[in-house]
Write a protein that holds these residues in place. Structure first.
Motif, PDB file in Angstrom:
ATOM      1  N   LYS A   9       5.809  -1.653  -1.320  1.00 28.12           N
ATOM      2  CA  LYS A   9       6.009  -3.093  -1.167  1.00 28.12           C
ATOM      3  C   LYS A   9       7.405  -3.402  -0.633  1.00 28.12           C
ATOM      4  O   LYS A   9       7.558  -4.191   0.297  1.00 28.12           O
ATOM      5  CB  LYS A   9       5.781  -3.793  -2.506  1.00 28.12           C
ATOM      6  CG  LYS A   9       5.844  -5.295  -2.425  1.00 28.12           C
ATOM      7  CD  LYS A   9       5.453  -5.928  -3.743  1.00 28.12           C
ATOM      8  CE  LYS A   9       5.436  -7.423  -3.633  1.00 28.12           C
ATOM      9  NZ  LYS A   9       5.003  -8.065  -4.866  1.00 28.12           N
ATOM     10  N   LYS A  10       8.418  -2.747  -1.180  1.00 24.69           N
ATOM     11  CA  LYS A  10       9.792  -2.972  -0.726  1.00 24.69           C
ATOM     12  C   LYS A  10       9.970  -2.501   0.709  1.00 24.69           C
ATOM     13  O   LYS A  10      10.599  -3.176   1.528  1.00 24.69           O
ATOM     14  CB  LYS A  10      10.770  -2.259  -1.649  1.00 24.69           C
ATOM     15  CG  LYS A  10      12.204  -2.502  -1.292  1.00 24.69           C
ATOM     16  CD  LYS A  10      13.150  -1.878  -2.283  1.00 24.69           C
ATOM     17  CE  LYS A  10      14.579  -2.182  -1.872  1.00 24.69           C
ATOM     18  NZ  LYS A  10      15.533  -1.613  -2.809  1.00 24.69           N
ATOM     19  N   LEU A  11       9.395  -1.345   1.052  1.00 21.76           N
ATOM     20  CA  LEU A  11       9.497  -0.823   2.416  1.00 21.76           C
ATOM     21  C   LEU A  11       8.799  -1.749   3.414  1.00 21.76           C
ATOM     22  O   LEU A  11       9.334  -2.016   4.489  1.00 21.76           O
ATOM     23  CB  LEU A  11       8.905   0.584   2.497  1.00 21.76           C
ATOM     24  CG  LEU A  11       8.913   1.227   3.881  1.00 21.76           C
ATOM     25  CD1 LEU A  11      10.345   1.448   4.358  1.00 21.76           C
ATOM     26  CD2 LEU A  11       8.149   2.531   3.861  1.00 21.76           C
ATOM     27  N   LEU A  12       7.626  -2.253   3.062  1.00 23.71           N
ATOM     28  CA  LEU A  12       6.900  -3.156   3.965  1.00 23.71           C
ATOM     29  C   LEU A  12       7.674  -4.450   4.210  1.00 23.71           C
ATOM     30  O   LEU A  12       7.717  -4.935   5.340  1.00 23.71           O
ATOM     31  CB  LEU A  12       5.514  -3.467   3.409  1.00 23.71           C
ATOM     32  CG  LEU A  12       4.456  -2.390   3.594  1.00 23.71           C
ATOM     33  CD1 LEU A  12       3.172  -2.789   2.896  1.00 23.71           C
ATOM     34  CD2 LEU A  12       4.211  -2.104   5.043  1.00 23.71           C
ATOM     35  N   LYS A  13       8.281  -4.997   3.179  1.00 26.43           N
ATOM     36  CA  LYS A  13       9.082  -6.217   3.363  1.00 26.43           C
ATOM     37  C   LYS A  13      10.228  -5.954   4.335  1.00 26.43           C
ATOM     38  O   LYS A  13      10.510  -6.772   5.214  1.00 26.43           O
ATOM     39  CB  LYS A  13       9.633  -6.695   2.022  1.00 26.43           C
ATOM     40  CG  LYS A  13       8.619  -7.392   1.164  1.00 26.43           C
ATOM     41  CD  LYS A  13       9.270  -7.920  -0.093  1.00 26.43           C
ATOM     42  CE  LYS A  13       8.258  -8.648  -0.939  1.00 26.43           C
ATOM     43  NZ  LYS A  13       8.868  -9.240  -2.137  1.00 26.43           N
ATOM     44  N   THR A  14      10.889  -4.813   4.192  1.00 30.12           N
ATOM     45  CA  THR A  14      11.997  -4.453   5.084  1.00 30.12           C
ATOM     46  C   THR A  14      11.504  -4.249   6.510  1.00 30.12           C
ATOM     47  O   THR A  14      12.117  -4.747   7.464  1.00 30.12           O
ATOM     48  CB  THR A  14      12.676  -3.167   4.585  1.00 30.12           C
ATOM     49  OG1 THR A  14      13.080  -3.349   3.232  1.00 30.12           O
ATOM     50  CG2 THR A  14      13.884  -2.830   5.432  1.00 30.12           C
ATOM     51  N   LEU A  15      10.394  -3.535   6.675  1.00 32.10           N
ATOM     52  CA  LEU A  15       9.861  -3.275   8.007  1.00 32.10           C
ATOM     53  C   LEU A  15       9.354  -4.544   8.673  1.00 32.10           C
ATOM     54  O   LEU A  15       9.513  -4.710   9.887  1.00 32.10           O
ATOM     55  CB  LEU A  15       8.739  -2.238   7.937  1.00 32.10           C
ATOM     56  CG  LEU A  15       9.167  -0.819   7.602  1.00 32.10           C
ATOM     57  CD1 LEU A  15       7.951   0.081   7.481  1.00 32.10           C
ATOM     58  CD2 LEU A  15      10.134  -0.271   8.630  1.00 32.10           C
ATOM     59  N   PHE A  39       9.083   7.539   7.327  1.00 34.85           N
ATOM     60  CA  PHE A  39       9.333   7.474   5.896  1.00 34.85           C
ATOM     61  C   PHE A  39       8.210   8.178   5.140  1.00 34.85           C
ATOM     62  O   PHE A  39       7.055   8.150   5.573  1.00 34.85           O
ATOM     63  CB  PHE A  39       9.392   6.014   5.409  1.00 34.85           C
ATOM     64  CG  PHE A  39      10.356   5.152   6.163  1.00 34.85           C
ATOM     65  CD1 PHE A  39      11.685   5.118   5.828  1.00 34.85           C
ATOM     66  CD2 PHE A  39       9.911   4.360   7.214  1.00 34.85           C
ATOM     67  CE1 PHE A  39      12.574   4.320   6.522  1.00 34.85           C
ATOM     68  CE2 PHE A  39      10.788   3.558   7.914  1.00 34.85           C
ATOM     69  CZ  PHE A  39      12.125   3.532   7.568  1.00 34.85           C
ATOM     70  N   GLN A  40       8.550   8.792   4.009  1.00 35.05           N
ATOM     71  CA  GLN A  40       7.588   9.355   3.065  1.00 35.05           C
ATOM     72  C   GLN A  40       7.776   8.593   1.763  1.00 35.05           C
ATOM     73  O   GLN A  40       8.820   8.729   1.122  1.00 35.05           O
ATOM     74  CB  GLN A  40       7.852  10.845   2.825  1.00 35.05           C
ATOM     75  CG  GLN A  40       7.736  11.709   4.049  1.00 35.05           C
ATOM     76  CD  GLN A  40       6.296  12.037   4.370  1.00 35.05           C
ATOM     77  OE1 GLN A  40       5.448  12.068   3.485  1.00 35.05           O
ATOM     78  NE2 GLN A  40       6.027  12.277   5.636  1.00 35.05           N
ATOM     79  N   PHE A  70       2.329   8.268   1.009  1.00 34.25           N
ATOM     80  CA  PHE A  70       2.054   7.696   2.320  1.00 34.25           C
ATOM     81  C   PHE A  70       3.114   8.134   3.319  1.00 34.25           C
ATOM     82  O   PHE A  70       4.282   8.300   2.969  1.00 34.25           O
ATOM     83  CB  PHE A  70       2.024   6.162   2.248  1.00 34.25           C
ATOM     84  CG  PHE A  70       0.888   5.622   1.444  1.00 34.25           C
ATOM     85  CD1 PHE A  70      -0.326   5.366   2.034  1.00 34.25           C
ATOM     86  CD2 PHE A  70       1.036   5.374   0.094  1.00 34.25           C
ATOM     87  CE1 PHE A  70      -1.383   4.868   1.300  1.00 34.25           C
ATOM     88  CE2 PHE A  70      -0.007   4.877  -0.654  1.00 34.25           C
ATOM     89  CZ  PHE A  70      -1.223   4.626  -0.054  1.00 34.25           C
ATOM     90  N   ASP A  71       2.699   8.327   4.549  1.00 30.93           N
ATOM     91  CA  ASP A  71       3.579   8.640   5.667  1.00 30.93           C
ATOM     92  C   ASP A  71       3.626   7.394   6.548  1.00 30.93           C
ATOM     93  O   ASP A  71       2.599   6.936   7.028  1.00 30.93           O
ATOM     94  CB  ASP A  71       3.018   9.827   6.441  1.00 30.93           C
ATOM     95  CG  ASP A  71       3.966  10.352   7.489  1.00 30.93           C
ATOM     96  OD1 ASP A  71       5.173  10.075   7.388  1.00 30.93           O
ATOM     97  OD2 ASP A  71       3.491  11.041   8.415  1.00 30.93           O
ATOM     98  N   VAL A  72       4.824   6.826   6.735  1.00 29.12           N
ATOM     99  CA  VAL A  72       4.990   5.577   7.482  1.00 29.12           C
ATOM    100  C   VAL A  72       5.822   5.871   8.730  1.00 29.12           C
ATOM    101  O   VAL A  72       6.912   6.423   8.639  1.00 29.12           O
ATOM    102  CB  VAL A  72       5.694   4.507   6.620  1.00 29.12           C
ATOM    103  CG1 VAL A  72       5.840   3.209   7.397  1.00 29.12           C
ATOM    104  CG2 VAL A  72       4.948   4.276   5.322  1.00 29.12           C
ATOM    105  N   VAL A  73       5.286   5.491   9.905  1.00 32.08           N
ATOM    106  CA  VAL A  73       5.990   5.686  11.165  1.00 32.08           C
ATOM    107  C   VAL A  73       6.261   4.325  11.782  1.00 32.08           C
ATOM    108  O   VAL A  73       5.338   3.553  12.039  1.00 32.08           O
ATOM    109  CB  VAL A  73       5.172   6.568  12.141  1.00 32.08           C
ATOM    110  CG1 VAL A  73       5.878   6.683  13.478  1.00 32.08           C
ATOM    111  CG2 VAL A  73       4.920   7.929  11.538  1.00 32.08           C
TER     112      VAL A  73
END
Length: 101
Positions: free
Chosen positions: A65-71, A57-58, A45-48
């Protein structure tokens, strides 16, 4: 609109069903900050992030899940509801104007 308390699980469930090349847009209630997630491969996934901070982020699905919690903590600190838009076939870095005039 999704509830922020269950937002991470809802987004992960949506991302598992998302076809390659399609994207989803997560926005605050006021639509002034966003996180766009685009599926680039079967498990990539590519996250902007575009809000308080601008970053890209790639990640794969196992780290999402960890990235979404942080964002969510950074971009939606006081929000209780988050807007979830399905962009269809789209690029992650294309800015879609979602604010009503």
């Amino acid at each position: 609109m999704i509830d922020k308390a269950t937002g991470v699980e809802t987004v992960i469930r949506k991302l598992k069903k998302l076809p390659v090349g399609h994207a989803v847009d997560l926005r605050t209630y006021k639509r002034n900050r966003s996180v766009v997630i685009r599926r680039t491969a079967a498990d990539e996934f590519d996250v902007v992030e575009n809000g308080f901070f601008q970053d890209r982020f790639q990640v794969d699905l196992s780290k999402m899940k960890k990235l979404l919690k942080t964002l969510f903590k950074k971009e939606f600190p006081r929000s209780t509801k988050i807007r979830l838009y399905d962009l269809g076939q789209a690029d992650a870095d294309v800015h879609v104007k979602r604010k009503k005039i």
